[in-house]
Design a protein around this motif. Structure first.
Motif, short mmCIF file in Angstrom:
data_model
loop_
_atom_site.label_atom_id
_atom_site.label_comp_id
_atom_site.label_asym_id
_atom_site.label_seq_id
_atom_site.Cartn_x
_atom_site.Cartn_y
_atom_site.Cartn_z
N GLN A 113 11.13 1.02 8.97
CA GLN A 113 10.48 0.51 10.18
C GLN A 113 9.96 -0.90 9.95
N ILE A 114 9.97 -1.70 11.03
CA ILE A 114 9.39 -3.05 11.01
C ILE A 114 8.51 -3.18 12.25
N HIS A 115 7.24 -3.48 12.05
CA HIS A 115 6.30 -3.58 13.16
C HIS A 115 5.75 -5.00 13.25
N LEU A 171 3.72 0.74 2.55
CA LEU A 171 3.46 -0.13 3.69
C LEU A 171 3.31 -1.55 3.17
N TRP A 172 4.17 -2.44 3.65
CA TRP A 172 4.15 -3.86 3.28
C TRP A 172 3.58 -4.64 4.46
N ILE A 173 2.53 -5.42 4.22
CA ILE A 173 1.91 -6.18 5.30
C ILE A 173 1.92 -7.67 4.98
N TRP A 174 2.27 -8.47 5.98
CA TRP A 174 2.18 -9.94 5.92
C TRP A 174 1.29 -10.38 7.06
N GLN A 175 0.24 -11.10 6.72
CA GLN A 175 -0.72 -11.57 7.73
C GLN A 175 -0.90 -13.07 7.55
N LEU A 176 -0.57 -13.83 8.59
CA LEU A 176 -0.74 -15.27 8.54
C LEU A 176 -2.09 -15.66 9.13
N ASN A 177 -2.78 -16.55 8.44
CA ASN A 177 -4.08 -17.03 8.91
C ASN A 177 -4.05 -18.57 8.97
N ILE A 227 0.83 -1.20 0.00
CA ILE A 227 0.00 0.00 0.00
C ILE A 227 0.87 1.26 0.00
N ARG A 228 0.58 2.16 -0.90
CA ARG A 228 1.23 3.47 -0.87
C ARG A 228 0.45 4.35 0.10
N ILE A 229 1.12 4.85 1.14
CA ILE A 229 0.44 5.62 2.17
C ILE A 229 0.98 7.05 2.24
N LEU A 236 4.20 -6.98 10.19
CA LEU A 236 4.06 -8.43 10.24
C LEU A 236 3.04 -8.77 11.32
N ASP A 237 1.95 -9.40 10.91
CA ASP A 237 0.91 -9.79 11.86
C ASP A 237 1.21 -11.22 12.31
N VAL A 238 1.68 -11.35 13.56
CA VAL A 238 2.15 -12.65 14.05
C VAL A 238 1.12 -13.30 14.99
N LYS A 239 -0.14 -12.97 14.81
CA LYS A 239 -1.21 -13.48 15.70
C LYS A 239 -1.27 -15.00 15.74
N ASP A 240 -0.91 -15.66 14.64
CA ASP A 240 -1.01 -17.12 14.59
C ASP A 240 0.34 -17.82 14.79
N ILE A 241 1.37 -17.05 15.13
CA ILE A 241 2.68 -17.65 15.35
C ILE A 241 2.73 -18.27 16.74
N SER A 242 3.21 -19.50 16.81
CA SER A 242 3.39 -20.19 18.09
C SER A 242 4.82 -20.71 18.15
#
Length: 283
Positions: free
Chosen positions: A177-179, A98-104, A90-92, A142-148
């Motif tokens: 930045q890395i979030h 903005l680069w987003i990685w979301q694991l589901n 996404i260009r913000i 990086l959305d790490v909600k499913d990382i264990s």
């Protein structure tokens, strides 16, 4: 500041860069003008740094056929990965990406670390082929909600080392930045796997955000974020569809096994590409 170079000076650098590429027999000749321009831009028009980044970019790519060969996005292997990962490019505001990685994949039953890295290269290559706009900064979420802790059993040290080198020193972007959002309490153990491969300047870019925290909004306006993160920029599903559309539109090029790869410098050497790769302090 090199940023203040005139269009004429930049065009002159472009011409010099292409002359240099053509003088190097081992470098590929399929580097498009927009990719060359991006190398110069990402290095703030420092010509020698841009040359080093491009050399490393092509050399690393030649050393990782397991990540860059046989990558039809319509293959069952990639289709399986697409079902558990959402990506956004996404260009913000502020002329930033903005680069987003979301694991589901809550149980990490389907997650394959190497296949995930293959998806990174596939989607990034499609973006490089498609995008001409030059941004001032690149931010990663990086959305790490499913990382264990199960992630540790799937991690590949050799691949991670090469990926880190590629992202830090070869990829023509301006990483700022890395979030890590939805970070679990044990995220330090997961991050500890990566840290040995990262430069201090990169680890300093990393920010952790626990679930239900509003700390992300210290760095982003809500208008810059997808709906999934309390923003107004559409859903991650929609953004993933756009990424997929770009990938499919570039499918024929992406399926070329020699895309942007250096060649062996000397056929008498057992593996000149790997020798060059080692000389660049990968191992």
């Amino acid at each position: 500041m090199a940023e203040n170079k005139s269009p004429e000076e930049i065009e002159q650098q472009m011409a010099q860069f292409k002359t240099w590429v053509n003088s190097q027999p081992h470098l590929p000749k399929d580097l498009e003008d927009k990719l060359i321009r991006r190398f110069l831009h990402s290095c703030y028009y420092n010509f020698e740094q841009a040359k080093s980044a491009a050399e490393l970019f092509c050399t690393i790519r030649a050393s990782i056929p397991e990540l860059l060969n046989d990558r039809d996005p319509l293959s069952p292997q990639f289709q399986k990965t697409f079902k558990i990962v959402n990506l956004a490019q996404i260009r913000i505001s502020g002329n930033r990406n903005l680069w987003i990685w979301q694991l589901n994949d809550p149980g990490l039953e389907l997650f394959d670390y190497i296949q995930d890295v293959r998806l990174f290269f596939l989607s990034m290559d499609a973006w490089l082929l498609n995008e001409e706009h030059l941004e001032d900064a690149d931010l990663v979420l990086l959305d790490v909600k499913d990382i264990s802790l199960k992630f540790i059993t799937k991690f590949n040290v050799s691949i991670a080392r090469k990926l880190a080198k590629y992202q830090e020193d070869a990829l023509p972007i301006r990483l700022k930045q890395i979030h890590l959002v939805n970070a679990p309490p044990f995220i330090d153990k997961i991050f500890g796997l990566m840290k040995p491969f990262l430069k201090q300047e990169v680890t300093d870019m990393v920010h952790f955000h626990s679930p239900k925290s509003d700390s992300l909004y210290k760095y982003f306006d809500k208008d810059d974020l997808p709906d999934d993160y309390g923003g107004t920029r559409g859903t991650m599903d929609d953004h993933m569809q756009h990424v997929m559309d770009v990938i499919i539109s570039k499918r024929d090029i992406l399926m070329k096994n020699n895309l942007w790869k250096a060649e062996k410098k000397n056929k008498n050497k057992s593996d000149a590409v790997k020798d060059s790769f080692r000389s660049l302090a990968i191992d």
